[in-house]
Design a protein around this motif. Structure first.
Motif, short mmCIF file in Angstrom:
data_model
loop_
_atom_site.label_atom_id
_atom_site.label_comp_id
_atom_site.label_asym_id
_atom_site.label_seq_id
_atom_site.Cartn_x
_atom_site.Cartn_y
_atom_site.Cartn_z
N ALA A 1 3.47 11.31 -47.68
CA ALA A 1 4.65 11.18 -46.82
C ALA A 1 5.22 12.56 -46.46
N ASP A 2 5.18 13.48 -47.42
CA ASP A 2 5.66 14.84 -47.15
C ASP A 2 4.81 15.51 -46.07
N GLU A 3 3.50 15.22 -46.06
CA GLU A 3 2.63 15.77 -45.01
C GLU A 3 3.01 15.25 -43.64
N LEU A 4 3.46 14.01 -43.59
CA LEU A 4 3.81 13.40 -42.30
C LEU A 4 5.18 13.82 -41.80
N ARG A 5 6.10 14.10 -42.71
CA ARG A 5 7.50 14.26 -42.32
C ARG A 5 7.71 15.27 -41.18
N PRO A 6 7.08 16.45 -41.20
CA PRO A 6 7.31 17.40 -40.10
C PRO A 6 6.93 16.85 -38.73
N ARG A 7 5.99 15.88 -38.71
CA ARG A 7 5.55 15.31 -37.44
C ARG A 7 6.52 14.24 -36.93
N LEU A 8 7.50 13.89 -37.75
CA LEU A 8 8.44 12.83 -37.37
C LEU A 8 9.80 13.39 -36.98
N ASP A 9 9.91 14.70 -36.87
CA ASP A 9 11.20 15.33 -36.63
C ASP A 9 11.67 15.22 -35.19
N ASP A 10 10.75 14.99 -34.25
CA ASP A 10 11.21 14.93 -32.86
C ASP A 10 11.91 13.58 -32.59
N SER A 11 12.53 13.48 -31.45
CA SER A 11 13.35 12.30 -31.14
C SER A 11 12.52 11.05 -30.88
N ARG A 12 11.24 11.23 -30.54
CA ARG A 12 10.37 10.08 -30.27
C ARG A 12 9.08 10.23 -31.09
N PRO A 13 9.13 9.95 -32.38
CA PRO A 13 7.94 10.14 -33.22
C PRO A 13 6.85 9.12 -32.89
N ASP A 14 5.62 9.50 -33.17
CA ASP A 14 4.47 8.61 -33.00
C ASP A 14 4.68 7.35 -33.85
N THR A 15 4.55 6.19 -33.23
CA THR A 15 4.83 4.94 -33.95
C THR A 15 3.85 4.69 -35.09
N ASP A 16 2.58 5.06 -34.90
CA ASP A 16 1.60 4.89 -35.97
C ASP A 16 1.96 5.74 -37.19
N LEU A 17 2.39 6.98 -36.92
CA LEU A 17 2.78 7.87 -38.02
C LEU A 17 4.04 7.36 -38.70
N LEU A 18 4.98 6.85 -37.92
CA LEU A 18 6.22 6.32 -38.50
C LEU A 18 5.92 5.11 -39.38
N ALA A 19 5.02 4.24 -38.92
CA ALA A 19 4.65 3.07 -39.71
C ALA A 19 3.95 3.49 -40.99
N ALA A 20 3.08 4.49 -40.89
CA ALA A 20 2.39 4.97 -42.09
C ALA A 20 3.39 5.57 -43.08
N TYR A 21 4.35 6.31 -42.56
CA TYR A 21 5.39 6.91 -43.40
C TYR A 21 6.16 5.81 -44.14
N GLY A 22 6.52 4.77 -43.42
CA GLY A 22 7.23 3.67 -44.06
C GLY A 22 6.39 2.94 -45.08
N MET A 23 5.11 2.70 -44.77
CA MET A 23 4.25 1.97 -45.69
C MET A 23 4.01 2.77 -46.96
N LEU A 24 3.91 4.09 -46.85
CA LEU A 24 3.76 4.91 -48.04
C LEU A 24 4.96 4.76 -48.96
N HIS A 25 6.14 4.65 -48.39
CA HIS A 25 7.33 4.47 -49.22
C HIS A 25 7.40 3.07 -49.82
N LEU A 26 6.90 2.07 -49.12
CA LEU A 26 6.85 0.74 -49.71
C LEU A 26 5.89 0.71 -50.90
N ALA A 27 4.72 1.33 -50.73
CA ALA A 27 3.76 1.38 -51.83
C ALA A 27 4.34 2.13 -53.02
N ALA A 28 5.04 3.24 -52.75
CA ALA A 28 5.67 4.00 -53.83
C ALA A 28 6.76 3.19 -54.51
#
Length: 413
Positions: free
Chosen positions: A237-264
């Motif tokens: 998730a830390d690897e993904l976070r810098p890619r989510l900083d813009d106002s319109r993040p990639d939806t696939d990356l945002l979903a992956a970020y969320g799923m990583l936190h659910l698994a954690a």
């Protein structure tokens, strides 16, 4: 209706494994109870099959106390006592043969007519749609995966664009890992997860790398390495976070970020880290709100899946009352995944069993069977719940409990 008296060893399941390892280690029930913070009565009831050890944290503590691995306790050797309890063995063997050949391209072979990369990529997407949309996904994919995986490896070895080939291969390994994890075959699932991550790294695809970490974390959890599973998810998730900083993040990356936190969150709950589990779940909830009504086609991350994981966190923390109460408010039909909908029903049944509500438990399990026969039949948790229900043998639930136990091969027909 006459009572059926199944073999005691069949009903004990995990309990008999705990007793065997405890005796082999020279540990008394009193000693074990003291080491894991449970009563002697609780240990005795689990070993005799009068109740099940429903929390992974308990199994982790027991394994440490008697000097064995969690998989030694949750293995399924007793299931072979009943006919038909190793479904799709031929399919697993066929997948295993492809997995064992995969490190050497020469062993995979090159067909006379090479598969097209676009065609194999489309078949990977179709496999994920089958996984989430079919009540018989285990059976259907078991017949498809050996050829799909073989063709994905061929594309990877022969495609002019190796990164594109690696992306397709990562997807094929991911759906294979998902299938193996649920059959279940933990060792092969771990290998598939590792190969998926290797292919994702070769493709240099942050989305696939994140999903690779998500897949590996499930194998770490199955092996009893909850802390490592949490660390892996959060590092990804830390690897993904810098890619989510813009106002319109990639939806696939945002979903992956969320799923990583659910698994954690699940890993943390299995480690009895109550506050941390809910903090991680809250991060995932924020990601789901940002996605709106969208769901990721592979992980099915979305607002409904976040709610389902909230129920699962309560189940892992042993909060049966919260599980049952939350289940009454969930609209699981809004989640476009047969596997996810079945899992929440199984967790709900788990809560009812903990509360001694046998009739409610079996009715929920029958609902789960209607959603996915495969998921219910192959679930080790369902087997343990049914063992406890069979042992208690409450009259109002008896007929349905025995019938379901026969259908999944837990007792002889």
């Amino acid at each position: 209706m006459d009572r059926i008296e199944p073999a005691p060893t069949l009903l004990r399941g995990i309990g008999s494994n705990i007793a065997a390892h405890r005796r082999a280690a020279g540990v008394t029930q009193t000693d074990l109870a003291g080491r894991i913070g449970r009563s002697v009565q609780w240990v005795s009831a689990v070993e005799q099959g009068r109740r099940h050890a429903d929390r992974l944290s308990d199994l982790l503590h027991i394994a440490a106390a008697v000097g064995c691995q969690v998989e030694d306790l949750i293995g399924r050797p007793v299931d072979t006592l009943a006919p038909g309890t190793r479904p799709r063995a031929q399919d697993v063997d066929a997948v295993r043969a492809v997995v064992l050949r995969s490190p050497m391209p020469a062993l995979v072979g090159v067909p006379d007519q090479l598969p097209a990369l676009e065609d194999v990529d489309a078949r990977v997407s179709d496999a994920w749609r089958t996984w989430h949309g079919s009540s018989h996904a285990h059976s259907t994919l078991g017949a498809q995966l050996p050829q799909l995986l073989t063709d994905a490896m061929t594309v990877h070895h022969t495609a002019p664009d190796r990164r594109a080939g690696a992306r397709v291969l990562a997807g094929a390994w991911q759906i294979t890992r998902q299938w193996l994890h649920h059959i279940p075959d933990g060792e092969l699932a771990w290998i598939a997860a590792d190969r998926a991550m290797t292919a994702a790294r070769e493709a240099d695809d942050p989305h696939l790398i994140a999903l690779g970490a998500w897949a590996l974390s499930a194998s770490y959890r199955r092996a009893g390495q909850q802390d490592e599973a949490t660390r892996l998810c959060l590092a990804a998730a830390d690897e993904l976070r810098p890619r989510l900083d813009d106002s319109r993040p990639d939806t696939d990356l945002l979903a992956a970020y969320g799923m990583l936190h659910l698994a954690a969150a699940i890993s943390a709950a299995q480690s009895d880290e109550d506050t941390r589990a809910w903090a991680l779940h809250n991060v995932a909830n924020g990601a789901a709100r940002a996605l709106g009504d969208r769901y990721h086609p592979w992980t099915m991350f979305g607002h409904g899946n976040v709610d389902i994981h909230g129920l699962a966190v309560n189940a892992e923390l042993g909060r049966a009352d919260d599980v049952v109460e939350l289940s009454r408010r969930l609209n699981i039909d809004s989640v476009p995944s047969v596997e996810r909908r079945t899992r929440v029903l199984i967790d709900t049944a788990r809560g009812h069993v903990q509360r001694g509500e046998d009739e409610a438990a079996i009715l929920v399990l029958l609902d789960a069977e209607e959603v996915s026969t495969d998921e219910v039949r192959d679930s080790g948790l369902v087997h343990e719940l049914l063992r406890e229900l069979l042992h208690r043998d409450r009259a109002r639930a008896r007929k349905h409990v025995q019938a379901l136990a026969r259908r999944i091969g837990l007792i002889a027909a």
